[in-house]
Enzyme design. Structure first.
Site, PDB file in Angstrom:
ATOM      1  N   TYR A  65       0.822  -1.214   0.000  1.00 42.30           N
ATOM      2  CA  TYR A  65       0.000   0.000   0.000  1.00 42.30           C
ATOM      3  C   TYR A  65       0.856   1.263   0.000  1.00 42.30           C
ATOM      4  O   TYR A  65       1.829   1.372   0.750  1.00 42.30           O
ATOM      5  CB  TYR A  65      -0.924   0.038   1.218  1.00 42.30           C
ATOM      6  N   GLY A  72      -6.782   5.085  -0.422  1.00 46.65           N
ATOM      7  CA  GLY A  72      -8.177   5.097  -0.001  1.00 46.65           C
ATOM      8  C   GLY A  72      -8.967   3.978  -0.641  1.00 46.65           C
ATOM      9  O   GLY A  72      -8.615   2.794  -0.541  1.00 46.65           O
TER      10      GLY A  72
END
Length: 399
Positions: A65, A72
């Protein structure tokens, strides 16, 4: 502003290491004449080590990530290597959505200095050369213009920090060292500075933090500290003008009720009334028995204010040196060293000796070295989890 500093003090570089910055130093860095900053060599080594992990992840196509994914709602979308730089640039541009009057140059200087310090902690995965570019811009007083509205508080100063990054990229506006505001590209060019070019994760590293509210808090606590000191001086002068007695400020009285703020306030008043010899005005009425409550209880009243200021200052000094990224980057050595911080069931407890840390938890995921192994299973697996606070209290009680 600050006055009375020597030439050497004004031009001495402040070493930023992500560990030792204080509210007082940060407040001074808001003033142009207070000198420059530099990256501590030990901090630079930590920064380089964390970047190696990010580069390894990119080269092996491991999905992590914030490095090669969206953000998001798009965190499950993998981004190809040829678009990672554009991803970071667009993150900065999309979040540069602040509004309102700009922060003062001094407040923007503190914001930039504090972000440099947090990146120097070495858990953000930014390149050392990018950090050096940020330092060069600060030292040249090329400070991005930051709108005063747009923070989401403890969840992150994403918009204000994006405006900092945007200016350093040569976009948006900057405070011109010669005065006024000008396009960032022009200000950087006149200072012979090259705009920053972001690599993988670096846009996220630039904006993931609470440095605006922390820097504003540092300013507030330092101003409050000055006001508290002035209140003691004013009280001393009032006592003298009203021909009061200094008996209520005797250190023996305050040592038997040893609140630190109270003792500090009493000592400050004594330092004015009796710097080398007792005040002649105070000694001119030796038969004075006792003053009004508003005079004799100054240390007790002012002291709690001083205690409160010091409490807030301690919290802020921790926050000024805390990593707040998501994700965070830890080397294998740091992961191994952290094993001693685990309770029997694998939960972490707060500890000031945490590797590369100072006892406060970040809100992000951990990126460990590629060969990091999971923690070993514990003997009481399946048992009722132990509350971390309860476990910490037991450890303290056993000391």
């Amino acid at each position: 502003g600050f006055t009375g500093a020597s030439f050497e003090q004004r031009h001495m570089a402040t070493l930023l290491d992500g560990e030792t910055l204080t509210t007082a130093t940060l407040h001074e860095l808001g003033e142009k004449q207070r000198g420059s900053v530099a990256l501590d060599p030990t901090a630079k080594a930590r920064v380089e080590a964390s970047r190696e992990i990010v580069d390894r992840i990119v080269s092996t196509d491991e999905v992590v990530y914030g490095i090669n994914t969206g953000f998001g709602l798009f965190s499950n979308v993998t981004v190809s290597a040829d678009k990672l730089c554009a991803l970071q640039d667009n993150l900065i541009r999309s979040h540069s959505a602040g509004c309102g009057e700009p922060l003062t140059r001094e407040r923007s200087r503190r914001l930039l200095a504090l972000r440099i310090n947090v990146l120097a902690k070495g858990h953000s995965g930014i390149r050392a050369e990018v950090l050096e570019q940020m330092i060069a811009a600060f030292n040249a007083d090329c400070i991005p213009v930051v709108p005063s509205k747009g923070t989401v508080g403890a969840s992150g100063d994403l918009a204000p920090l994006s405006h900092i990054a945007l200016g350093l990229m040569g976009e948006g506006d900057m405070w011109d060292p010669q005065g006024g505001i000008a396009p960032a590209a022009e200000v950087l060019a006149r200072a012979n500075l090259t705009p920053i070019r972001l690599g993988a994760k670096e846009g996220l590293a630039m904006i993931n933090g609470t440095q605006l509210i922390a820097s504003l808090g540092a300013e507030a606590v330092e101003r409050a500290g000055r006001a508290a000191r002035l209140a003691d001086y004013i009280a001393a002068l009032s006592l003298e003008v009203l021909c009061g007695t200094n008996r209520a400020f005797d250190p023996l009285i305050h040592c038997v009720r040893p609140h630190s703020g109270q003792m500090e306030s009493a000592a400050r008043v004594r330092s004015v009334l009796m710097p080398t010899a007792p005040s002649e005005l105070c000694m001119s009425h030796p038969k004075q028995v006792q003053d009004a409550y508003s005079l004799r209880c100054v240390p007790q009243v002012h002291g709690i204010t001083q205690d409160t200021i010091e409490f807030v200052r301690r919290i802020l000094n921790t926050e000024l040196n805390s990593a707040t990224d998501n994700p965070m980057v830890f080397t294998q050595e740091q992961v191994d060293a952290s094993e001693s911080l685990r309770t029997s069931d694998g939960d972490r407890i707060a500890c000031k000796d945490a590797p590369g840390g100072n006892g406060r938890k970040g809100d992000g995921q951990d990126i460990k070295a590629a060969d990091a192994s999971p923690p070993p299973a514990t003997a009481n697996a399946g048992a009722k989890p132990v509350d971390p606070l309860e476990a910490a209290n037991r450890k303290i009680a056993a000391l």
